[in-house]
Design a protein around this motif. Structure first.
Motif, PDB file in Angstrom:
ATOM      1  N   VAL A  83      -5.692  -8.934   3.367  1.00 54.84           N
ATOM      2  CA  VAL A  83      -7.269  -8.335   3.280  1.00 54.84           C
ATOM      3  C   VAL A  83      -7.706  -7.008   3.673  1.00 54.84           C
ATOM      4  O   VAL A  83      -9.604  -7.291   2.805  1.00 54.84           O
ATOM      5  CB  VAL A  83      -7.055  -8.908   5.387  1.00 54.84           C
ATOM      6  CG1 VAL A  83      -9.095  -8.878   5.827  1.00 54.84           C
ATOM      7  CG2 VAL A  83      -6.537 -10.623   5.248  1.00 54.84           C
ATOM      8  N   LYS A  84      -6.867  -5.607   3.622  1.00 53.01           N
ATOM      9  CA  LYS A  84      -7.663  -4.816   3.427  1.00 53.01           C
ATOM     10  C   LYS A  84      -8.368  -4.387   2.041  1.00 53.01           C
ATOM     11  O   LYS A  84      -8.745  -4.448   1.659  1.00 53.01           O
ATOM     12  CB  LYS A  84      -6.364  -3.891   3.695  1.00 53.01           C
ATOM     13  CG  LYS A  84      -7.284  -2.861   3.162  1.00 53.01           C
ATOM     14  CD  LYS A  84      -6.041  -1.777   3.917  1.00 53.01           C
ATOM     15  CE  LYS A  84      -6.917  -0.001   3.983  1.00 53.01           C
ATOM     16  NZ  LYS A  84      -5.082   0.929   4.635  1.00 53.01           N
ATOM     17  N   LYS A  85      -7.243  -5.531   0.554  1.00 49.64           N
ATOM     18  CA  LYS A  85      -7.737  -5.195  -0.777  1.00 49.64           C
ATOM     19  C   LYS A  85      -8.978  -5.542  -1.219  1.00 49.64           C
ATOM     20  O   LYS A  85      -9.967  -5.626  -1.441  1.00 49.64           O
ATOM     21  CB  LYS A  85      -7.116  -5.414  -1.176  1.00 49.64           C
ATOM     22  CG  LYS A  85      -7.136  -5.629  -2.511  1.00 49.64           C
ATOM     23  CD  LYS A  85      -6.311  -6.253  -3.415  1.00 49.64           C
ATOM     24  CE  LYS A  85      -6.892  -6.683  -5.477  1.00 49.64           C
ATOM     25  NZ  LYS A  85      -6.076  -6.389  -6.008  1.00 49.64           N
ATOM     26  N   LYS A 145     -11.263  -6.664   1.710  1.00 51.18           N
ATOM     27  CA  LYS A 145     -12.270  -6.224   2.025  1.00 51.18           C
ATOM     28  C   LYS A 145     -12.955  -4.996   1.616  1.00 51.18           C
ATOM     29  O   LYS A 145     -14.294  -4.759   1.211  1.00 51.18           O
ATOM     30  CB  LYS A 145     -12.051  -5.598   3.466  1.00 51.18           C
ATOM     31  CG  LYS A 145     -11.673  -6.238   4.908  1.00 51.18           C
ATOM     32  CD  LYS A 145     -11.421  -6.128   5.930  1.00 51.18           C
ATOM     33  CE  LYS A 145     -11.614  -7.338   7.101  1.00 51.18           C
ATOM     34  NZ  LYS A 145     -11.062  -6.707   8.751  1.00 51.18           N
ATOM     35  N   GLY A 146     -12.064  -3.539   0.822  1.00 44.79           N
ATOM     36  CA  GLY A 146     -12.530  -3.146  -0.225  1.00 44.79           C
ATOM     37  C   GLY A 146     -13.381  -3.681  -1.434  1.00 44.79           C
ATOM     38  O   GLY A 146     -13.897  -2.622  -1.958  1.00 44.79           O
ATOM     39  N   ILE A 162      -3.607   0.408  -3.041  1.00 43.20           N
ATOM     40  CA  ILE A 162      -2.692  -0.761  -3.211  1.00 43.20           C
ATOM     41  C   ILE A 162      -2.445  -1.627  -4.701  1.00 43.20           C
ATOM     42  O   ILE A 162      -3.212  -1.127  -5.730  1.00 43.20           O
ATOM     43  CB  ILE A 162      -3.918  -2.301  -2.526  1.00 43.20           C
ATOM     44  CG1 ILE A 162      -4.004  -1.371  -1.382  1.00 43.20           C
ATOM     45  CG2 ILE A 162      -3.770  -3.609  -2.101  1.00 43.20           C
ATOM     46  CD1 ILE A 162      -4.966  -2.038  -0.696  1.00 43.20           C
ATOM     47  N   ILE A 188     -12.313 -13.680   3.572  1.00 46.73           N
ATOM     48  CA  ILE A 188     -11.576 -13.076   4.010  1.00 46.73           C
ATOM     49  C   ILE A 188     -11.975 -13.724   5.484  1.00 46.73           C
ATOM     50  O   ILE A 188     -10.540 -13.043   6.264  1.00 46.73           O
ATOM     51  CB  ILE A 188     -12.697 -11.702   4.000  1.00 46.73           C
ATOM     52  CG1 ILE A 188     -12.090 -10.822   2.029  1.00 46.73           C
ATOM     53  CG2 ILE A 188     -12.247 -10.172   5.367  1.00 46.73           C
ATOM     54  CD1 ILE A 188     -12.994 -10.129   2.249  1.00 46.73           C
ATOM     55  N   PRO A 203      -1.696  -8.333   5.437  1.00 50.91           N
ATOM     56  CA  PRO A 203      -2.397  -8.007   6.352  1.00 50.91           C
ATOM     57  C   PRO A 203      -3.109  -7.152   5.114  1.00 50.91           C
ATOM     58  O   PRO A 203      -4.224  -6.914   4.663  1.00 50.91           O
ATOM     59  CB  PRO A 203      -2.146  -6.966   7.376  1.00 50.91           C
ATOM     60  CG  PRO A 203      -0.837  -7.975   8.183  1.00 50.91           C
ATOM     61  CD  PRO A 203      -0.071  -8.251   7.065  1.00 50.91           C
ATOM     62  N   VAL A 204      -1.842  -6.155   3.661  1.00 47.09           N
ATOM     63  CA  VAL A 204      -2.318  -5.498   2.891  1.00 47.09           C
ATOM     64  C   VAL A 204      -3.804  -6.977   2.226  1.00 47.09           C
ATOM     65  O   VAL A 204      -4.305  -5.428   1.544  1.00 47.09           O
ATOM     66  CB  VAL A 204      -0.820  -5.209   2.614  1.00 47.09           C
ATOM     67  CG1 VAL A 204      -1.965  -4.104   0.742  1.00 47.09           C
ATOM     68  CG2 VAL A 204      -0.007  -3.907   2.606  1.00 47.09           C
ATOM     69  N   GLU A 209       1.058  -1.276   0.393  1.00 46.71           N
ATOM     70  CA  GLU A 209      -0.293   0.143   0.136  1.00 46.71           C
ATOM     71  C   GLU A 209       1.132   1.231   0.166  1.00 46.71           C
ATOM     72  O   GLU A 209       1.855   1.490   0.970  1.00 46.71           O
ATOM     73  CB  GLU A 209      -0.924  -0.548   1.205  1.00 46.71           C
ATOM     74  CG  GLU A 209      -2.216   1.303   1.821  1.00 46.71           C
ATOM     75  CD  GLU A 209      -3.155   0.704   2.398  1.00 46.71           C
ATOM     76  OE1 GLU A 209      -2.995  -0.080   3.410  1.00 46.71           O
ATOM     77  OE2 GLU A 209      -3.779   1.515   2.349  1.00 46.71           O
ATOM     78  N   SER A 262      -7.948 -13.997   7.630  1.00 50.77           N
ATOM     79  CA  SER A 262      -7.813 -13.472   8.619  1.00 50.77           C
ATOM     80  C   SER A 262      -7.462 -14.515  10.333  1.00 50.77           C
ATOM     81  O   SER A 262      -6.937 -13.419  10.470  1.00 50.77           O
ATOM     82  CB  SER A 262      -9.096 -12.365   9.173  1.00 50.77           C
ATOM     83  OG  SER A 262      -9.305 -11.538   7.977  1.00 50.77           O
TER      84      SER A 262
END
Ligand code: SAM
Length: 264
Positions: A213-215, A217-218, A159, A256, A210-211, A154, A260
């Motif tokens: 998972v963030k991607k 989730k987006g 990302i 996801i 973790p990026v 990120e 996690s």
């Protein structure tokens, strides 16, 4: 400063990650090389003896020329204006980088180059699609390029994914293992697991940064938004799309959750 007083290029995290993948000593063609930052860095840092900065559009091509001249590297970096791999000759470079374009455009550039023999002698590809990463992974597997690593990062709120591929005699077998689905311990059919691996990246899933998972989730949020628009339509086609999206949503939520849990 380099040894003769020129200011050294400082790369963004994204371009530095691409640079790190490039094998030291290789001749590189950076395609779509707006500002030629990557080739200038590679030659200045002595990672690469020479490079080509290929650029389609006049403004970015001129910016690339200016950067190369400013760094006093005209004898080592050649800026060439043209589309995709048209700017290189077969067996001229060892490595090709293509960054900051859509995944489908990247595959179109590679296919057009392949047809013209421009991938002859190329041993390494470093690709950074802004979207459509699955199209890039599919192309690599279909054309027997072994995916050897992937990164996700990120920077400035965006990302990015970077895919590193190499020529390998056993690319087909190795890629088949990579995309077998064995790494996803969720009770899905192999087709669903393979589709997930192409979308999310086999190395990215294994690394579970973790990026990632963030991607996703987006992406989940985007899908929920699309579903809320589909729900307001009375068209049969919208209802069909909604049902399909519902299934996709369920899988994404589960994946996801699984990713996690794996990081715990
Ligand atoms: N590669 C740089 C980076 O990652 O920072 C620049 C990315 S910029 C968003 C995409 C560049 O690709 C633009 O300068 C654009 O003009 C160029 N481009 C688009 N299509 C191209 C093509 N078919 N061949 C060569 N360059 C192309």
């Amino acid at each position: 400063m380099d040894g003769v007083g020129n200011i050294m290029i400082q790369l963004s995290k994204r371009l530095q990650t691409i640079a790190n993948y490039i094998t030291t000593g290789t001749v590189v063609a950076d395609i779509g090389s707006d500002h030629a930052l990557l080739p200038v860095f590679l030659v200045q840092s002595q990672k690469c003896p020479s490079a080509i900065a290929g650029e389609l559009n006049t403004g970015p091509f001129q910016a690339a020329q200016k950067q190369i001249n400013g760094a006093n590297l005209q004898d080592k970096i050649n800026a060439r204006q043209g589309s995709g791999l048209d700017v290189i000759e077969p067996n001229e470079v060892d490595c090709i980088t293509i960054a900051g374009m859509g995944g489908v455009l990247i595959t179109e550039i590679l296919t057009a180059g392949l047809v013209k023999g421009k991938l002859e002698g190329v041993k390494e590809l470093v690709l950074q699609p802004n979207v459509g990463e699955d199209a890039v992974r599919n192309w690599l597997v279909q054309h027997q390029w072994l995916i050897v690593d992937e990164s996700i990062l990120e920077e400035d709120g965006k990302i990015y994914e970077i895919i590193h591929a190499k020529r390998a005699e056993d690319a087909e077998e190795q890629n088949a293992l990579l995309f077998s689905g064995a790494s996803i311990t969720l009770p899905y059919d192999v087709e669903i697991k393979q589709a997930l691996l192409f979308r999310m990246g086999p190395f990215l899933i294994a690394k579970n940064n973790p990026v990632l998972v963030k991607k996703w989730k987006g992406e989940l949020k985007k899908l929920e938004y699309i579903m809320s628009s589909l729900q307001q339509s009375n068209l049969d086609s919208a209802k069909e799309k909604y049902v399909h999206a519902q299934q996709e949503l369920k899988v994404m939520q589960e994946v996801i959750h699984w990713l996690s849990m794996e990081t715990l």
